[in-house]
Design a protein around this motif. Structure first.
Motif: not given
Ligand code: F6P
Length: 324
Positions: A130, A257, A75
């Motif tokens: 997801i 994920r 990100r």
């Molecule tokens: O957008 C996908 C997602 O898995 C969300 O459901 C969750 O809130 C977020 O990403 C978590 O992100 P990270 O892996 O950056 O903590």
């Protein structure tokens, strides 16, 4: 006849199972149409830092079945700045890249829109998240695999819940969207599903738990992580209301994920990968390729990222009707 000769692909935001199948489809569709293909590492960060390499048929061999993303993802904060995007533009000009395919969710498409606005680069998006929280496609890549992972985990927890006469509060992913929670809740026979789109009606939940007491020995309550309170608080409130219940909390987290993409996700990714490349060659830009009622569609980024406010009412009703 298109002027596009070189296309680069990236994955951005949270990884989702099926992203590799989408990368493979984009690269192979491009090569099929005589295009030189490139891969960008770590999402927009790689675009800003020039981490871009040529890809051929072999570089996407044996990845359709793998979770995660071979291109890695991020990100990017740098790409959110004007200087970062300027640097990104210079990098793609250096390599004569004419167009991009970006695989990700709302953050990915917001970045792409900005880039098109400033530098007029043709970009097509592929929905890879997801969460299934994009408009313009019935399903996003990764959603089917993720809900099946959740269902598998909840079924296992149900065995323990049933054996010990327990109530489990299970928190699933979904920052702004309750779609993972709703579908997995229906398919695991959850007694209640709490989602960010709807205010929690504790009174109704407690009433239901009480009135259905005689019919059940185990209870499952699914809470989407984006819900106003989260699993721990919900569990605390239930325990306070029903001191005799044996309450436990399980937060499924990132297990949702990863993993091998399902057949549905592989096919969806393959179809959207080909559609994205062919869309670019037809002169499209600033749109997301999606699948609506089994047909390929293209939706402008600003419409795709429009948050879906309310989930299908029928799904929430089904949970209630079937939790007797
Ligand atoms: O957008 C996908 C997602 O898995 C969300 O459901 C969750 O809130 C977020 O990403 C978590 O992100 P990270 O892996 O950056 O903590």
């Amino acid at each position: 006849m298109s002027n596009i000769k070189n296309i680069a692909v990236l994955t951005s935001g949270g990884d989702a199972p099926g992203m590799n199948a989408a990368i493979r489809a984009v690269v192979r569709a491009g090569i099929y149409h005589g295009i030189n293909m490139f891969g960008i590492k770590r999402g927009y960060d790689g675009l800003v830092n020039g981490d871009i390499t040529a890809m051929d048929v072999k570089s996407v061999a044996n990845i359709i079945q793998r979770g995660g993303t071979i291109l890695k993802t991020a990100r990017s904060t740098e790409f959110k700045t004007v200087e970062g995007r300027k640097q990104a533009y210079e990098n793609i000009k250096k390599l004569n890249i004419d167009a991009l395919v970006v695989i990700g969710g709302d953050g990915t498409f917001t970045g792409a829109s900005k880039f098109i606005e400033e530098f007029n680069i043709p970009i097509i998006g592929i929905p890879g998240t997801i969460d299934n929280d994009l408009a313009g496609t019935d399903f996003t890549i990764g959603y089917d695999t993720a809900i099946n992972t959740v269902v598998d985990a909840v079924d296992k927890i149900r065995d323990t819940a049933e054996s010990h006469d327990r109530l489990f509060v299970i928190e699933v992913m979904g920052r702004d969207s309750g779609l993972i929670a709703l579908r997995s809740g229906i398919s695991t026979g959850a007694e209640a599903v709490l989602i960010p789109e709807l205010e929690v009606d504790y009174e109704a939940i407690m009433k239901r738990l009480d009135s259905t007491r005689k019919n059940k020995s185990s209870r499952i309550i699914i809470v989407a992580e984006g819900d106003e309170e989260g699993g721990l608080v919900v569990a605390e409130k239930i325990q306070k209301n029903f001191p005799s219940y044996d309450v436990r909390v399980s937060i499924l987290g990132h297990i949702q994920r990863g993993g091998k993409p399902s057949c549905m996700d592989r096919v969806l990714a393959s179809r959207l990968g080909v559609a994205a490349v062919e869309g670019l060659l037809e002169g499209r830009k600033g749109e997301m390729a999606g699948l609506v009622c089994s047909k390929i569609t293209f939706t402008p980024f600003h419409k795709a990222i429009k948050h879906i406010d309310a989930p299908d009412e029928n799904l929430t009703r089904i949970v209630e009707i079937l939790s007797l």
